[in-house]
Design a protein around this motif. Structure first.
Motif, PDB file in Angstrom:
ATOM      1  N   ALA A 107      -0.751   6.813   4.266  1.00  0.00           N
ATOM      2  CA  ALA A 107      -1.361   5.508   3.978  1.00  0.00           C
ATOM      3  C   ALA A 107      -0.430   4.385   4.388  1.00  0.00           C
ATOM      4  CB  ALA A 107      -1.696   5.407   2.491  1.00  0.00           C
ATOM      5  N   ARG A 108       0.861   4.537   4.116  1.00  0.00           N
ATOM      6  CA  ARG A 108       1.842   3.505   4.467  1.00  0.00           C
ATOM      7  C   ARG A 108       1.856   3.274   5.973  1.00  0.00           C
ATOM      8  NH1 ARG A 108       5.817   5.393   1.768  1.00  0.00           N
ATOM      9  NH2 ARG A 108       5.938   3.873   0.115  1.00  0.00           N
ATOM     10  N   ARG A 109       1.760   4.349   6.738  1.00  0.00           N
ATOM     11  CA  ARG A 109       1.767   4.221   8.199  1.00  0.00           C
ATOM     12  C   ARG A 109       0.552   3.468   8.723  1.00  0.00           C
ATOM     13  NH1 ARG A 109       2.792  10.183   8.891  1.00  0.00           N
ATOM     14  NH2 ARG A 109       4.974  10.347   8.340  1.00  0.00           N
ATOM     15  N   GLY A 110      -0.557   3.554   8.013  1.00  0.00           N
ATOM     16  CA  GLY A 110      -1.798   2.935   8.479  1.00  0.00           C
ATOM     17  C   GLY A 110      -1.939   1.470   8.136  1.00  0.00           C
ATOM     18  N   MET A 111      -0.967   0.903   7.423  1.00  0.00           N
ATOM     19  CA  MET A 111      -1.068  -0.496   7.005  1.00  0.00           C
ATOM     20  C   MET A 111      -0.057  -1.344   7.744  1.00  0.00           C
ATOM     21  SD  MET A 111      -1.700  -0.338   2.958  1.00  0.00           S
ATOM     22  CE  MET A 111      -0.453   0.890   2.651  1.00  0.00           C
ATOM     23  N   PHE A 112      -0.549  -2.444   8.281  1.00  0.00           N
ATOM     24  CA  PHE A 112       0.308  -3.357   9.007  1.00  0.00           C
ATOM     25  C   PHE A 112       0.229  -4.718   8.340  1.00  0.00           C
ATOM     26  CE2 PHE A 112      -1.191  -0.115  11.896  1.00  0.00           C
ATOM     27  CZ  PHE A 112       0.016   0.387  12.357  1.00  0.00           C
ATOM     28  N   PRO A 113       1.309  -5.124   7.638  1.00  0.00           N
ATOM     29  CA  PRO A 113       1.266  -6.425   6.971  1.00  0.00           C
ATOM     30  C   PRO A 113       1.125  -7.553   7.978  1.00  0.00           C
ATOM     31  CG  PRO A 113       3.457  -5.445   6.824  1.00  0.00           C
ATOM     32  CD  PRO A 113       2.566  -4.429   7.478  1.00  0.00           C
ATOM     33  N   TRP A 114       0.401  -8.585   7.623  1.00  0.00           N
ATOM     34  CA  TRP A 114       0.145  -9.707   8.511  1.00  0.00           C
ATOM     35  C   TRP A 114       1.427 -10.413   8.904  1.00  0.00           C
ATOM     36  CZ3 TRP A 114      -4.857 -12.656   6.793  1.00  0.00           C
ATOM     37  CH2 TRP A 114      -5.927 -11.762   6.801  1.00  0.00           C
ATOM     38  N   GLN A 115       2.378 -10.487   7.984  1.00  0.00           N
ATOM     39  CA  GLN A 115       3.616 -11.191   8.289  1.00  0.00           C
ATOM     40  C   GLN A 115       4.635 -10.286   8.962  1.00  0.00           C
ATOM     41  OE1 GLN A 115       4.393 -12.755   4.366  1.00  0.00           O
ATOM     42  NE2 GLN A 115       3.864 -14.796   5.090  1.00  0.00           N
ATOM     43  N   GLY A 116       4.386  -8.998   8.995  1.00  0.00           N
ATOM     44  CA  GLY A 116       5.225  -8.088   9.749  1.00  0.00           C
ATOM     45  C   GLY A 116       6.453  -7.564   9.044  1.00  0.00           C
ATOM     46  N   VAL A 117       7.069  -8.345   8.169  1.00  0.00           N
ATOM     47  CA  VAL A 117       8.283  -7.896   7.487  1.00  0.00           C
ATOM     48  C   VAL A 117       8.220  -8.284   6.013  1.00  0.00           C
ATOM     49  CG1 VAL A 117       9.761  -8.035   9.527  1.00  0.00           C
ATOM     50  CG2 VAL A 117       9.504 -10.023   8.061  1.00  0.00           C
ATOM     51  N   GLY A 118       9.055  -7.616   5.220  1.00  0.00           N
ATOM     52  CA  GLY A 118       9.187  -7.985   3.820  1.00  0.00           C
ATOM     53  C   GLY A 118       8.066  -7.532   2.921  1.00  0.00           C
ATOM     54  N   LYS A 119       7.244  -6.624   3.375  1.00  0.00           N
ATOM     55  CA  LYS A 119       6.115  -6.147   2.579  1.00  0.00           C
ATOM     56  C   LYS A 119       6.305  -4.662   2.272  1.00  0.00           C
ATOM     57  CE  LYS A 119       4.065 -10.131   3.022  1.00  0.00           C
ATOM     58  NZ  LYS A 119       3.972 -11.059   1.935  1.00  0.00           N
ATOM     59  N   GLU A 120       7.364  -4.364   1.543  1.00  0.00           N
ATOM     60  CA  GLU A 120       7.733  -2.971   1.332  1.00  0.00           C
ATOM     61  C   GLU A 120       7.224  -2.376   0.022  1.00  0.00           C
ATOM     62  OE1 GLU A 120       8.869  -1.175   3.772  1.00  0.00           O
ATOM     63  OE2 GLU A 120       8.749  -3.009   4.940  1.00  0.00           O
ATOM     64  N   LEU A 121       6.608  -3.199  -0.830  1.00  0.00           N
ATOM     65  CA  LEU A 121       6.090  -2.683  -2.092  1.00  0.00           C
ATOM     66  C   LEU A 121       4.686  -2.132  -1.865  1.00  0.00           C
ATOM     67  CD1 LEU A 121       7.187  -5.590  -4.452  1.00  0.00           C
ATOM     68  CD2 LEU A 121       8.365  -3.417  -4.049  1.00  0.00           C
ATOM     69  N   LEU A 122       4.459  -0.946  -2.356  1.00  0.00           N
ATOM     70  CA  LEU A 122       3.168  -0.286  -2.195  1.00  0.00           C
ATOM     71  C   LEU A 122       2.486  -0.217  -3.558  1.00  0.00           C
ATOM     72  CD1 LEU A 122       1.932   1.006   0.338  1.00  0.00           C
ATOM     73  CD2 LEU A 122       2.745   3.203  -0.505  1.00  0.00           C
ATOM     74  N   TYR A 123       1.238  -0.691  -3.611  1.00  0.00           N
ATOM     75  CA  TYR A 123       0.466  -0.662  -4.854  1.00  0.00           C
ATOM     76  C   TYR A 123      -0.810   0.143  -4.647  1.00  0.00           C
ATOM     77  CZ  TYR A 123       3.372  -4.120  -7.150  1.00  0.00           C
ATOM     78  OH  TYR A 123       4.429  -4.761  -7.735  1.00  0.00           O
ATOM     79  N   VAL A 124      -1.225   0.793  -5.735  1.00  0.00           N
ATOM     80  CA  VAL A 124      -2.454   1.580  -5.735  1.00  0.00           C
ATOM     81  C   VAL A 124      -3.398   0.968  -6.759  1.00  0.00           C
ATOM     82  CG1 VAL A 124      -3.466   3.858  -6.161  1.00  0.00           C
ATOM     83  CG2 VAL A 124      -1.179   3.679  -5.148  1.00  0.00           C
ATOM     84  N   ILE A 125      -4.643   0.747  -6.340  1.00  0.00           N
ATOM     85  CA  ILE A 125      -5.674   0.294  -7.271  1.00  0.00           C
ATOM     86  C   ILE A 125      -6.566   1.496  -7.578  1.00  0.00           C
ATOM     87  CG2 ILE A 125      -7.625  -1.250  -7.700  1.00  0.00           C
ATOM     88  CD1 ILE A 125      -6.475  -3.080  -5.506  1.00  0.00           C
ATOM     89  N   VAL A 126      -6.565   1.884  -8.846  1.00  0.00           N
ATOM     90  CA  VAL A 126      -7.492   2.913  -9.308  1.00  0.00           C
ATOM     91  C   VAL A 126      -8.614   2.162 -10.013  1.00  0.00           C
ATOM     92  CG1 VAL A 126      -7.814   4.918 -10.776  1.00  0.00           C
ATOM     93  CG2 VAL A 126      -5.648   4.604  -9.546  1.00  0.00           C
TER      94      VAL A 126
END
Length: 156
Positions: A107-126
């Protein structure tokens, strides 16, 4: 069909249809309560089973989630070709996923943050709930309705 306006009523989607549609997009809007007020942020996300995973960095979203993990995520799409639009809303708890959480590496590999950097926290919505609607955009008089100046200004 709503006889007053001759506009078709929206179709209420079943949960399985909502999940399928969410897999067809990867951008949504995350709603949180920050400092006592609602706030909305664009996020990229992926569907992981019956949950949604998104990335963020330190800041308003992260602080709001840590203060109150109740969130909503809305995603939608419009198909001019087929004259349809849909919207899906998930409401539930967002929890931070650890770096070694099972199944999240892909899942992490499939997400590309819009700003490109600094988006290292991963959250899950159940989700506690998932709802959706599909709209028929082919109503004959949809585009014949005159616009007042305020509405026109909002569209331009």
């Amino acid at each position: 069909m709503n006889e007053k306006n001759l506009v078709p009523d929206p179709e209420i989607l079943e949960p399985d249809d909502c999940w399928r549609l969410l897999t067809e997009t990867n951008v949504g809007r995350l709603s949180v309560v920050a400092n006592g007020h609602p706030d909305i942020f664009p996020v990229s996300f992926v569907v992981d089973g019956r949950s949604v995973v998104f990335r963020t960095g330190m800041g308003t979203k992260q602080q709001a989630i840590e203060a109150d993990s109740v969130v909503a995520l809305e995603a939608d799409a419009v198909s001019a070709e087929f004259g349809l639009a849909w919207s899906v809303v998930i409401k539930g708890q967002a929890t931070q996923a650890g770096p070694s959480s099972p199944g999240l590496t892909e899942a992490r590999r499939g997400m590309f943050p819009w700003q490109g950097v600094g988006k290292e926290l991963l959250y899950v919505i159940v989700p506690d709930s998932i709802t959706g609607r599909r709209f028929d955009l082919s109503a004959t008089n949809s585009f014949d309705t005159p616009l007042n100046e305020a509405t026109r200004a909002g569209l331009e």
